[in-house]
Design a protein around this motif. Sequence first.
Motif, short mmCIF file in Angstrom:
data_model
loop_
_atom_site.label_atom_id
_atom_site.label_comp_id
_atom_site.label_asym_id
_atom_site.label_seq_id
_atom_site.Cartn_x
_atom_site.Cartn_y
_atom_site.Cartn_z
N ALA A 75 0.81 -1.23 0.00
CA ALA A 75 0.00 0.00 0.00
C ALA A 75 0.84 1.28 0.00
O ALA A 75 0.35 2.36 -0.31
N VAL A 76 2.11 1.17 0.36
CA VAL A 76 2.97 2.36 0.41
C VAL A 76 3.43 2.78 -0.99
O VAL A 76 3.85 3.92 -1.19
N ILE A 77 3.35 1.89 -1.96
CA ILE A 77 3.89 2.16 -3.31
C ILE A 77 3.23 3.37 -3.98
O ILE A 77 3.93 4.19 -4.60
N PRO A 78 1.90 3.57 -3.89
CA PRO A 78 1.29 4.71 -4.61
C PRO A 78 1.60 6.09 -4.04
O PRO A 78 1.26 7.10 -4.67
N ILE A 79 2.24 6.18 -2.87
CA ILE A 79 2.55 7.49 -2.28
C ILE A 79 3.55 8.24 -3.17
O ILE A 79 4.58 7.69 -3.55
N ARG A 80 3.26 9.50 -3.48
CA ARG A 80 4.08 10.25 -4.43
C ARG A 80 4.92 11.35 -3.79
O ARG A 80 5.99 11.71 -4.30
N SER A 81 4.45 11.93 -2.70
CA SER A 81 5.12 13.10 -2.14
C SER A 81 6.32 12.76 -1.27
O SER A 81 7.07 13.64 -0.86
N VAL A 82 6.50 11.46 -0.97
CA VAL A 82 7.62 11.01 -0.13
C VAL A 82 8.37 9.93 -0.90
O VAL A 82 7.75 9.06 -1.51
N ARG A 83 9.69 9.98 -0.85
CA ARG A 83 10.48 8.96 -1.56
C ARG A 83 10.50 7.63 -0.80
O ARG A 83 10.54 7.61 0.41
#
Length: 392
Positions: free
Chosen positions: A384-392
């Motif tokens: 679930a963490v993969i789609p996060i865009r604002s954090v590397r």
Amino acid sequence: MAWFGVTFALGTISGASIPKALAYLDDAGKATNLSVIAAIGGVVIIVTTPLFGRLSDRTMSRAGMRKPWLVGGTLVAVVGVVILSTTQGVAWTIIGWVTVQTGFSATNMVIHALLADQISARIRARVAAAAGVATGLGLIIGAQVMAMLPNDAQWTWFAVPGLVGALLSVVMIFSFRDIVRTERAPRMRWADVVSTYWLNPLRYRDFFWAWACRFLVTMSITAISTYLLFLILDRLDIPIEDASGVQAMALLIFSVGNIVTAILFGWISDRTGRRKMIVLASSLLSAAGLAIAMIAPDVGVFLLGIGIVGAAQGAYVSVDVALMTEVLPSFAEAGKDLGIVALSYQIPQLLIPILALPLLAAAGGSYDLFFIAAIVLAIVGGLAVIPIRSVR
């Protein structure tokens, strides 16, 4: 120290004191009774934590926004500890545990809010790692203390961890300069109360995916930690007189690995600025550890699996806490938003006992389906963490 105290109190009471008391009270019905108590306590903490956070954001006091909630929550928790220490039976255990949960939900809210209030983003993973170390030590020492407390003095099982947690929470009052709100907040409407428990997942997508990751991974670890004593009793056939010692060893191994990886990966994450890959890898490693524990033929292999889970969770928690603070919708309402974050690890306290009953019943009392569900939750949570865009 306050983080240690709250973990020492809540972790010991929920993971050792209440299960042990229920096993002595009614061994045959212990799993059902624990599920009921955990579920009711979960509902209470789900309702109170975000609400306390929002009210804290609006608090006008010379002492600051957070300190009044720290004091009040500690006092309420002490009342709950007294109830648990001086009464017996499922009904009184529910009343006492609900009171303890309500009090410590306020102190826990303050501790989390201070991460956004007081700590800069560049060192947040390391501070979260320090909190993870405190959490690990709380579990280790709590389990060791519980194993040493006399079996014929049940009141000590609750009084010792509860009062230590309360004392260390109060000590924090003198250790920071609180933010003093000078401008009165707008009048709170019912719509504001409802919004306390909700953020639009389409508008705040990164926050939603980070929340989902935390929720699913916490579901996985809560499933095992809540029923750890019963897993030792029933799956490994350990006598009740010896089970607390095995549980203490399991938590010691879990927590040592947790502490080492929390420090290491908190430092790595802050130095590199990378959060997502560490969160994903640690979630998958946690699933692997659970698989080993599931097929364990003896105590040694079971402890190996629990140790792997502990190491994975140390890396996960230190970095994930930093990640969550970096996707908050608003730092002006950090208490409220972090209250919603808190739901991601509080709702599992409600859902796991509810899900455990049909899973155990379907497997004829075996814990295999229970382990499989925990493994799947850890894997999906990591993804679930993969789609996060604002954090590397």
